[in-house]
Design a protein around this motif. Structure first.
Motif, PDB file in Angstrom:
ATOM      1  N   LYS A 144     -26.978 -64.065  -9.719  1.00 51.65           N
ATOM      2  CA  LYS A 144     -26.447 -62.964  -8.890  1.00 51.65           C
ATOM      3  C   LYS A 144     -27.201 -62.854  -7.562  1.00 51.65           C
ATOM      4  O   LYS A 144     -26.774 -62.160  -6.658  1.00 51.65           O
ATOM      5  CB  LYS A 144     -26.587 -61.636  -9.645  1.00 51.65           C
ATOM      6  CG  LYS A 144     -25.717 -61.531 -10.869  1.00 51.65           C
ATOM      7  CD  LYS A 144     -25.847 -60.122 -11.409  1.00 51.65           C
ATOM      8  CE  LYS A 144     -25.468 -60.039 -12.857  1.00 51.65           C
ATOM      9  NZ  LYS A 144     -25.961 -58.832 -13.490  1.00 51.65           N
ATOM     10  N   ASP A 204     -23.779 -51.772  -7.376  1.00 48.49           N
ATOM     11  CA  ASP A 204     -23.737 -52.927  -6.461  1.00 48.49           C
ATOM     12  C   ASP A 204     -23.655 -52.419  -5.026  1.00 48.49           C
ATOM     13  O   ASP A 204     -22.908 -51.483  -4.730  1.00 48.49           O
ATOM     14  CB  ASP A 204     -22.504 -53.799  -6.744  1.00 48.49           C
ATOM     15  CG  ASP A 204     -22.608 -54.456  -8.112  1.00 48.49           C
ATOM     16  OD1 ASP A 204     -23.642 -54.275  -8.784  1.00 48.49           O
ATOM     17  OD2 ASP A 204     -21.644 -55.137  -8.520  1.00 48.49           O
ATOM     18  N   PHE A 205     -24.455 -53.023  -4.133  1.00 49.87           N
ATOM     19  CA  PHE A 205     -24.563 -52.488  -2.775  1.00 49.87           C
ATOM     20  C   PHE A 205     -24.286 -53.587  -1.750  1.00 49.87           C
ATOM     21  O   PHE A 205     -24.762 -54.708  -1.895  1.00 49.87           O
ATOM     22  CB  PHE A 205     -25.977 -51.924  -2.562  1.00 49.87           C
ATOM     23  CG  PHE A 205     -26.144 -51.179  -1.270  1.00 49.87           C
ATOM     24  CD1 PHE A 205     -25.638 -49.891  -1.125  1.00 49.87           C
ATOM     25  CD2 PHE A 205     -26.786 -51.763  -0.187  1.00 49.87           C
ATOM     26  CE1 PHE A 205     -25.786 -49.196   0.077  1.00 49.87           C
ATOM     27  CE2 PHE A 205     -26.941 -51.076   1.012  1.00 49.87           C
ATOM     28  CZ  PHE A 205     -26.430 -49.784   1.139  1.00 49.87           C
ATOM     29  N   VAL A 206     -23.489 -53.225  -0.724  1.00 41.78           N
ATOM     30  CA  VAL A 206     -23.225 -54.180   0.360  1.00 41.78           C
ATOM     31  C   VAL A 206     -23.826 -53.597   1.642  1.00 41.78           C
ATOM     32  O   VAL A 206     -23.453 -52.507   2.069  1.00 41.78           O
ATOM     33  CB  VAL A 206     -21.705 -54.390   0.568  1.00 41.78           C
ATOM     34  CG1 VAL A 206     -21.461 -55.475   1.627  1.00 41.78           C
ATOM     35  CG2 VAL A 206     -21.007 -54.751  -0.744  1.00 41.78           C
ATOM     36  N   THR A 243     -25.195 -58.734  -0.043  1.00 40.59           N
ATOM     37  CA  THR A 243     -24.905 -57.930  -1.242  1.00 40.59           C
ATOM     38  C   THR A 243     -26.105 -57.956  -2.184  1.00 40.59           C
ATOM     39  O   THR A 243     -26.802 -58.964  -2.293  1.00 40.59           O
ATOM     40  CB  THR A 243     -23.689 -58.501  -2.010  1.00 40.59           C
ATOM     41  OG1 THR A 243     -23.972 -59.872  -2.302  1.00 40.59           O
ATOM     42  CG2 THR A 243     -22.417 -58.393  -1.215  1.00 40.59           C
ATOM     43  N   VAL A 244     -26.312 -56.834  -2.858  1.00 40.18           N
ATOM     44  CA  VAL A 244     -27.378 -56.772  -3.866  1.00 40.18           C
ATOM     45  C   VAL A 244     -26.794 -56.100  -5.104  1.00 40.18           C
ATOM     46  O   VAL A 244     -26.252 -54.996  -5.027  1.00 40.18           O
ATOM     47  CB  VAL A 244     -28.602 -55.972  -3.350  1.00 40.18           C
ATOM     48  CG1 VAL A 244     -29.687 -55.948  -4.404  1.00 40.18           C
ATOM     49  CG2 VAL A 244     -29.146 -56.575  -2.076  1.00 40.18           C
ATOM     50  N   PRO A 245     -26.882 -56.776  -6.261  1.00 42.00           N
ATOM     51  CA  PRO A 245     -26.276 -56.189  -7.463  1.00 42.00           C
ATOM     52  C   PRO A 245     -27.108 -55.058  -8.068  1.00 42.00           C
ATOM     53  O   PRO A 245     -28.317 -54.976  -7.831  1.00 42.00           O
ATOM     54  CB  PRO A 245     -26.216 -57.379  -8.426  1.00 42.00           C
ATOM     55  CG  PRO A 245     -27.292 -58.295  -7.983  1.00 42.00           C
ATOM     56  CD  PRO A 245     -27.475 -58.095  -6.510  1.00 42.00           C
ATOM     57  N   GLY A 278     -23.366 -57.485   5.576  1.00 39.07           N
ATOM     58  CA  GLY A 278     -22.649 -58.299   4.586  1.00 39.07           C
ATOM     59  C   GLY A 278     -23.496 -58.755   3.412  1.00 39.07           C
ATOM     60  O   GLY A 278     -22.960 -59.233   2.408  1.00 39.07           O
ATOM     61  N   ASP A 286     -29.437 -48.742   6.473  1.00 35.39           N
ATOM     62  CA  ASP A 286     -28.457 -48.676   5.368  1.00 35.39           C
ATOM     63  C   ASP A 286     -29.118 -48.102   4.112  1.00 35.39           C
ATOM     64  O   ASP A 286     -28.520 -47.297   3.397  1.00 35.39           O
ATOM     65  CB  ASP A 286     -27.915 -50.072   5.037  1.00 35.39           C
ATOM     66  CG  ASP A 286     -27.047 -50.652   6.155  1.00 35.39           C
ATOM     67  OD1 ASP A 286     -26.533 -49.864   6.979  1.00 35.39           O
ATOM     68  OD2 ASP A 286     -26.891 -51.893   6.204  1.00 35.39           O
TER      69      ASP A 286
END
Ligand code: HEM
Length: 498
Positions: A29, A373-375, A381-383, A379, A94
């Motif tokens: 992931k 889950d973070f976007v 992404t981190v689950p 762009g 963010d």
């Protein structure tokens, strides 16, 4: 019949297969985020050990290699086994804006502190001490400032009693006693803030917690409950504080019941603020005592480290003593030992801020566990389940954000406040202000709620020491000691101050 050895071998094989599967599940992931280190199953175990001893230099290397980008490091202190490092200011923004149910300070802290095993009761209790630190405590220390400074002077007299001759002190140790006593003058008042047993337990509890959680983080999950059961000092420390604080808390609860919420004579201390801030079912000796232990744990060592950093730099850079003494004496002669006097001490504020920037107290800050889950807006992404942190020490020593960052300039920030062209510069460059390139107090929703008190307390201690003592490093050394790093956190320097 299977033998003992066969049983053990099968257990070990099942354990390894389980570890291997979960390692690859998580890693797949995070494939898009580069790894600092080998990234191979067994080798990441050694990399996690390396992080303990060399975390600060590894992070600096990653920051340079990925040019303020994202990278991941294996570590024992997260549930996923990885720490994803962030340094891009847009990504930090963010993180700051993300809701609490997406980025969790508490989730990340519970993993570091192994709270599920060591602090079960704390996990179940809502964090009502945080608004207490933010509002009533911050408000009260203005009127209580005289009491706190009186305690600082008495504690310095006890622990830094120099007399006429030069005398060596292990500075950090002496300052822990001073800070613990002064802080508890605000938290619980006299006589408890002068009770040697109470102070010793509060000072030691954080160390027991850090040592126990650090050991536990390296133990396989299935063994943690058994190992945690042997770690008695964390639980017994809370019980001891409950015993010492219990009668005062109980009588306060009784009085508040009898005289009602508007009771005029109620003491203005943390016991009252916590009782008032707690839900009715949490208004009891056990929960209030635990929160007071937590306030002490959050404040004593952090404040002592910042004070130690500043005093070591000052002892090494004698040229700053004169201007600081002059500023302090002028402020005190105009305003007395008050919060107003502390506000006038811009050079001192700057010196403390610069010494923390320069020495660094942590290589990382703003540790958050991703719960959904973070976007990021760029762009990336981190689950869910992964822990993020900001490479704060790298940011605060980056020439992109600080002129000549590797040079100590004690009045860097007061000059920026005085000469900046922006109308917000006088506020922006004071120590309490949150800034993504200076994260000693973290950043965002969970930034340190005790920082207003902390900065004023450090200032008051330094103001007293600077105007009362002469100081120099042992053996007339010209450089402050560097301190020891562990897993990206820096302990205080231990060299003596004469
Ligand atoms: C120089 C001294 C101090 C330093 C360097 C410091 C630093 C920090 C940092 C880095 C955080 C985490 C922030 C984040 O991740 O965004 C934090 C949180 C916290 N600090 Fe401090 N702190 C200091 C003093 C204090 C004091 C004096 C108190 C209270 C009396 C306090 C109470 C807390 C609490 C309760 C939290 C948890 C906040 C939350 O859960 O939302 N700290 N502190």
């Amino acid at each position: 019949m299977i033998s003992y050895i066969e049983l053990l071998a099968s257990g070990a094989a099942i354990f390894l297969i389980y570890q291997w599967t979960s390692f690859h599940r998580t890693k797949s992931k995070l494939e898009h985020i580069p790894t600092l280190g080998s990234g191979w199953f067994i080798l990441t175990y050694f990399d996690a050990w390396k992080f303990i001893f060399e975390g600060h230099t590894l992070i600096k290397a990653g920051y340079a290699k990925y040019q303020r980008g994202v990278f991941k490091i294996p570590t024992f202190t997260t549930s996923s086994g990885w720490l994803v490092m962030i340094s891009d200011l847009g990504m930090i923004e963010d993180m700051r804006k993300a809701p609490l149910d997406v980025m969790s300070f508490r989730g990340a802290s519970h993993d570091v502190l192994q709270s599920e095993h060591l602090l079960k009761d704390h996990i179940r209790t809502p964090p009502f001490h945080i608004p207490v630190a933010r509002t009533p405590m911050t408000r009260a220390f203005v009127s209580k400032f005289g009491d706190v400074s009186e305690e600082i002077k008495a504690a310095c007299g006890e622990w830094l009693d120099a007399g006429e001759d030069w005398k060596p002190f292990t500075l950090y140790q002496a300052l822990i006693h001073v800070v613990c006593r002064a802080s508890n003058r605000l938290f619980v008042g006299t006589p408890l803030c002068q009770d040697s047993e109470y102070l010793r337990i509060q000072e030691d509890w954080t160390i027991h917690l850090i040592v126990s959680s650090s050991i536990l983080s390296k133990v396989p999950a299935f063994l943690k409950p058994a190992v945690a059961a042997t770690m008695l000092q964390v639980r017994s420390g809370i019980k001891d504080i409950e015993r010492l604080l219990g009668p005062t808390i109980q009588s306060r609860l009784d009085d508040m019941k009898q005289y009602g919420a508007g009771w005029e004579g109620k003491p203005n201390d943390m016991i009252t603020w916590l009782i008032e801030g707690a839900l009715p079912e949490r208004r009891n000796v056990k929960d209030i005592s635990m929160k007071i232990v937590f306030m002490n744990a959050s404040s004593i060592h952090t404040t002592s480290i910042s004070t130690t950093n500043a005093l070591f730099e000052l002892a090494a850079r004698q040229e700053y003593i004169g201007p600081l003494r002059a500023e302090i004496e002028e402020a005190i002669s105009t305003h007395g030992w008050t919060k107003d006097a502390m506000r006038q001490m811009r050079k001192l504020d700057s010196f403390i801020k610069e010494s923390s920037r320069f020495a660094g107290t942590n290589a990382i800050s703003m540790r958050r566990k991703v719960l959904k889950d973070f976007v990021f807006s760029n762009g990336v992404t981190v689950p869910a389940g992964i822990t993020l942190a900001v490479a704060s020490y790298s940011l605060q020593t980056d020439s992109e954000y600080y002129d000549d960052p590797t040079t100590f300039r004690g009045f860097r920030f007061s000059e920026m406040r005085d000469t900046g062209s922006d109308e917000f510069d006088p506020l922006r460059h004071q120590m309490i202000t949150l800034d993504p390139t200076y994260m000693i107090f973290g950043y965002g929703r969970n930034a340190c709620p005790g920082r207003f008190f902390a900065v004023n307390e450090v200032k008051a201690i330094l103001a007293y020491i600077i105007t009362t003592y002469d100081l120099k490093l042992e053996g007339d050394a010209a450089e402050a000691p560097v301190g020891s790093w562990s897993a990206g956190n820096r302990g205080a320097q231990k060299r003596k101050l004469d």
